[in-house]
Write a protein that holds these residues in place. Structure first.
Motif, mmCIF file in Angstrom:
data_model
loop_
_atom_site.group_PDB
_atom_site.id
_atom_site.type_symbol
_atom_site.label_atom_id
_atom_site.label_comp_id
_atom_site.label_asym_id
_atom_site.label_seq_id
_atom_site.Cartn_x
_atom_site.Cartn_y
_atom_site.Cartn_z
ATOM 1 N N ASN A 4 1.251 -1.319 -0.013
ATOM 2 C CA ASN A 4 0.189 -0.481 0.301
ATOM 3 C C ASN A 4 0.493 0.910 -0.371
ATOM 4 O OD1 ASN A 4 -2.195 -1.496 -0.175
ATOM 5 N ND2 ASN A 4 -2.651 -1.605 2.274
ATOM 6 N N SER A 11 2.240 6.440 -7.039
ATOM 7 C CA SER A 11 0.592 7.243 -6.933
ATOM 8 C C SER A 11 1.358 8.768 -6.919
ATOM 9 C CB SER A 11 -1.038 7.174 -6.121
ATOM 10 O OG SER A 11 -1.056 5.768 -6.329
ATOM 11 N N THR A 87 -5.076 0.615 4.305
ATOM 12 C CA THR A 87 -5.626 1.171 2.957
ATOM 13 C C THR A 87 -6.781 1.798 3.053
ATOM 14 O OG1 THR A 87 -5.602 -1.521 2.557
ATOM 15 C CG2 THR A 87 -7.171 -0.613 0.818
ATOM 16 N N LEU A 91 -6.341 5.910 0.502
ATOM 17 C CA LEU A 91 -7.258 6.738 -0.845
ATOM 18 C C LEU A 91 -7.226 8.218 -0.054
ATOM 19 C CD1 LEU A 91 -8.952 3.504 -1.802
ATOM 20 C CD2 LEU A 91 -7.008 4.438 -2.818
ATOM 21 N N VAL A 95 -6.211 11.560 -2.389
ATOM 22 C CA VAL A 95 -6.965 12.343 -3.127
ATOM 23 C C VAL A 95 -6.822 13.881 -1.896
ATOM 24 C CG1 VAL A 95 -10.145 13.191 -2.712
ATOM 25 C CG2 VAL A 95 -8.843 10.708 -2.520
#
Length: 119
Positions: A4, A11, A87, A91, A95
């Motif tokens: 992760n 990312s 996890t 995200l 963001v």
């Protein structure tokens, strides 16, 4: 570093490279005319050609700065804990780290336009 955290790093690197690349492209090839396809487009920026040209230069610099800030935020990865609960937060962090510089960039450009063009 778990999978992760590696995903998070990749990312963030990808997002920052995109910001920097768009900024460099806009700096090297600014749109010459007001258009609805490419460049920094807002109601203030599209008001006249002077504001359009000013906003394109400002947007290029702000996008490059934002990309660098996003890249620097990668340091956060080293302070994030390992574990199964990581996890859902990954995200959320991607963001936030992506959206904050985007909105801050728009805010800075609009503020500069308002300051430079008081009409």
């Amino acid at each position: 570093m778990n999978n992760n955290q590696i995903l998070f790093c990749v990312s963030i690197i990808l997002i920052s490279v995109i910001f920097i690349a768009i900024g460099l492209f806009l700096k090297k090839y600014p749109p010459k005319e007001i258009n609805y396809f490419y460049g920094y487009r807002s109601k203030k920026a599209m008001k006249n050609i002077e504001q359009w040209n000013y906003s394109q230069k400002k947007a290029a610099l702000e996008l490059i700065r934002s990309g660098i800030l996003i890249l620097i935020s990668l340091v956060l990865v080293y302070f994030l804990p390992d574990g199964n609960y990581f996890t859902p937060y990954i995200l959320f962090l991607i963001v936030i780290i992506t959206l904050f510089p985007y909105f801050y960039t728009v805010y800075k450009i609009e503020k500069a336009l308002k300051k430079a063009f008081t009409n």
